[in-house]
Design a protein around this motif. Structure first.
Motif, PDB file in Angstrom:
ATOM      1  N   LEU A 163     -31.846  21.741 221.544  1.00  0.00           N
ATOM      2  CA  LEU A 163     -30.800  20.730 221.671  1.00  0.00           C
ATOM      3  C   LEU A 163     -30.157  20.745 223.053  1.00  0.00           C
ATOM      4  N   VAL A 164     -29.888  21.932 223.584  1.00  0.00           N
ATOM      5  CA  VAL A 164     -29.236  22.034 224.895  1.00  0.00           C
ATOM      6  C   VAL A 164     -30.228  21.720 226.014  1.00  0.00           C
ATOM      7  N   GLU A 165     -31.453  22.232 225.925  1.00  0.00           N
ATOM      8  CA  GLU A 165     -32.446  21.968 226.969  1.00  0.00           C
ATOM      9  C   GLU A 165     -32.788  20.487 227.073  1.00  0.00           C
ATOM     10  N   SER A 166     -32.751  19.772 225.959  1.00  0.00           N
ATOM     11  CA  SER A 166     -33.045  18.339 225.974  1.00  0.00           C
ATOM     12  C   SER A 166     -31.827  17.502 226.368  1.00  0.00           C
ATOM     13  N   ARG A 167     -30.698  18.167 226.569  1.00  0.00           N
ATOM     14  CA  ARG A 167     -29.432  17.531 226.948  1.00  0.00           C
ATOM     15  C   ARG A 167     -28.885  16.606 225.862  1.00  0.00           C
ATOM     16  N   ILE A 168     -29.335  16.834 224.630  1.00  0.00           N
ATOM     17  CA  ILE A 168     -28.766  16.116 223.494  1.00  0.00           C
ATOM     18  C   ILE A 168     -27.415  16.721 223.144  1.00  0.00           C
ATOM     19  N   ALA A 169     -27.307  18.034 223.290  1.00  0.00           N
ATOM     20  CA  ALA A 169     -26.054  18.748 223.038  1.00  0.00           C
ATOM     21  C   ALA A 169     -25.637  19.483 224.301  1.00  0.00           C
ATOM     22  N   ALA A 170     -24.332  19.554 224.519  1.00  0.00           N
ATOM     23  CA  ALA A 170     -23.814  20.315 225.658  1.00  0.00           C
ATOM     24  C   ALA A 170     -23.717  21.790 225.319  1.00  0.00           C
ATOM     25  N   SER A 171     -23.461  22.087 224.040  1.00  0.00           N
ATOM     26  CA  SER A 171     -23.224  23.457 223.617  1.00  0.00           C
ATOM     27  C   SER A 171     -23.499  23.571 222.126  1.00  0.00           C
TER      28      SER A 171
END
Length: 107
Positions: A25-33
């Motif tokens: 999720l974070v690597e795909s920039r869908i989630a910040a954290s």
């Protein structure tokens, strides 16, 4: 708030899967954290039975505009037939933190 923010929760059966999902999720920039909890006990009804399992809870911070992508990624990577995916709107927050979410979830 110009952008709409979400706090999305899900659970995973073990720490390895929780880490895999959080990193994706974070690597795909869908989630910040993504915060991953210590093990928790979940008691729930499934297929007519009361179940009790150890799980890890994930708290995902993202923009509402990325929710569909988040849901699809969770469904693709998650081992459960019907994973918990619950999104709650963030109505207030430290402006600098909300800006950080926005800056880290742009495609």
């Amino acid at each position: 708030m110009q952008h709409q923010y979400l706090m999305v929760s899900t659970t995973c059966p073990d720490e390895v899967q929780a880490n895999t999902l959080a990193r994706a999720l974070v690597e795909s920039r869908i989630a910040a954290s993504v915060h991953i909890s210590a093990p928790i006990r979940s008691i729930y009804a499934w297929e007519g039975k009361i179940c009790e399992e150890q799980e890890f809870s994930l708290q995902i911070k993202c923009l509402q505009s990325r929710y569909s992508e988040l849901e699809q990624l969770v469904l693709r990577l998650h081992p459960y037939q019907v994973p918990e995916i619950i999104a709650v709107p963030v109505t207030h927050g430290l402006p600098a933190y909300l800006d950080w979410i926005k800056d880290n979830t742009q495609p």
